[in-house]
Write a protein that holds these residues in place. Structure first.
Motif, PDB file in Angstrom:
ATOM      1  N   SER A   1       1.179  -1.360   0.160  1.00  0.00           N
ATOM      2  CA  SER A   1      -0.205  -0.080  -0.046  1.00  0.00           C
ATOM      3  C   SER A   1       1.397   0.653   0.487  1.00  0.00           C
ATOM      4  N   ASN A   2       0.683   2.126  -0.460  1.00  0.00           N
ATOM      5  CA  ASN A   2       1.057   3.834  -0.182  1.00  0.00           C
ATOM      6  C   ASN A   2       2.240   3.432  -1.610  1.00  0.00           C
TER       7      ASN A   2
ATOM      8  N   CYS B   1       3.725   3.954  -5.450  1.00  0.00           N
ATOM      9  CA  CYS B   1       2.603   4.538  -6.767  1.00  0.00           C
ATOM     10  C   CYS B   1       2.289   3.045  -8.101  1.00  0.00           C
TER      11      CYS B   1
ATOM     12  N   TYR C   1      -1.341   7.062  -6.564  1.00  0.00           N
ATOM     13  CA  TYR C   1      -0.965   6.561  -5.458  1.00  0.00           C
ATOM     14  C   TYR C   1      -1.689   5.356  -4.958  1.00  0.00           C
TER      15      TYR C   1
ATOM     16  N   GLY D   1      -3.437   4.082  -2.139  1.00  0.00           N
ATOM     17  CA  GLY D   1      -3.974   4.076  -0.246  1.00  0.00           C
ATOM     18  C   GLY D   1      -4.239   5.614   0.205  1.00  0.00           C
ATOM     19  N   TYR D   2      -3.516   6.682  -0.741  1.00  0.00           N
ATOM     20  CA  TYR D   2      -3.966   7.605  -1.047  1.00  0.00           C
ATOM     21  C   TYR D   2      -5.135   7.522  -2.299  1.00  0.00           C
TER      22      TYR D   2
ATOM     23  N   ARG E   1      -4.496   9.170  -4.962  1.00  0.00           N
ATOM     24  CA  ARG E   1      -3.958  10.586  -5.778  1.00  0.00           C
ATOM     25  C   ARG E   1      -3.472   9.829  -6.970  1.00  0.00           C
TER      26      ARG E   1
ATOM     27  N   SER F   1       8.671   3.888  -1.779  1.00  0.00           N
ATOM     28  CA  SER F   1       7.422   4.924  -1.579  1.00  0.00           C
ATOM     29  C   SER F   1       7.371   6.273  -2.202  1.00  0.00           C
TER      30      SER F   1
ATOM     31  N   PHE G   1       6.426   9.316  -4.878  1.00  0.00           N
ATOM     32  CA  PHE G   1       5.833  10.218  -4.990  1.00  0.00           C
ATOM     33  C   PHE G   1       5.379  10.500  -6.652  1.00  0.00           C
TER      34      PHE G   1
END
Length: 125
Positions: free
Chosen positions: A30-31, A33, A52, A54-55, A57, A102, A104
């Motif tokens: 999770s978290n 790309c 992304y 989990g988020y 985004r 991790s 972004f």
């Protein structure tokens, strides 16, 4: 062992739509790309869209903004690329990718560790 399997490519006329799917197995991050890249013959690989996990985004390249969208199904662990208003210049091999870092920066290829085998998208004028 992580496996990414793309599907949904094909041939379509300009103005048409396609939806690509990428089913991930053995990938439980999770978290991170997940994204879609494309490469046409003689051209560099281009980051098309990323999400992304989990988020939720999302990121899309300027070249496809407003036409392509990315989404993720947490239950199926599948990422989708919905493509509308396709143009001949969208013709390419499309690859799914998943990151282990991790970062972004979901449109950068060097963020990704795992890659699918690709699915061809051909748009005729």
């Amino acid at each position: 062992q992580v496996q990414l399997v793309e599907s949904g490519g094909g041939s379509v006329q300009a103005g048409g739509s396609l939806r690509l799917a990428c089913a991930a197995s053995g990938y439980s991050y999770s978290n991170r790309c997940m994204g879609w890249f494309r490469q046409a013959p003689g051209k560099e690989r281009e980051g098309v869209a990323g999400i992304y996990i989990g988020y939720g985004r999302t990121y899309t390249a300027d070249s496809v903004k407003g036409r392509f969208s990315i989404s993720h199904d947490n239950v199926k662990n599948t990422v989708y690329l919905q493509m509308h208003s396709l143009r001949p210049e969208d013709t390419a091999m499309y690859y799914c990718a998943a990151a282990s870092s991790s970062s972004f920066h979901c449109l950068r290829g060097n963020v990704y560790t795992y890659w699918g085998q690709g699915t061809q998208v051909t748009v005729s004028s």
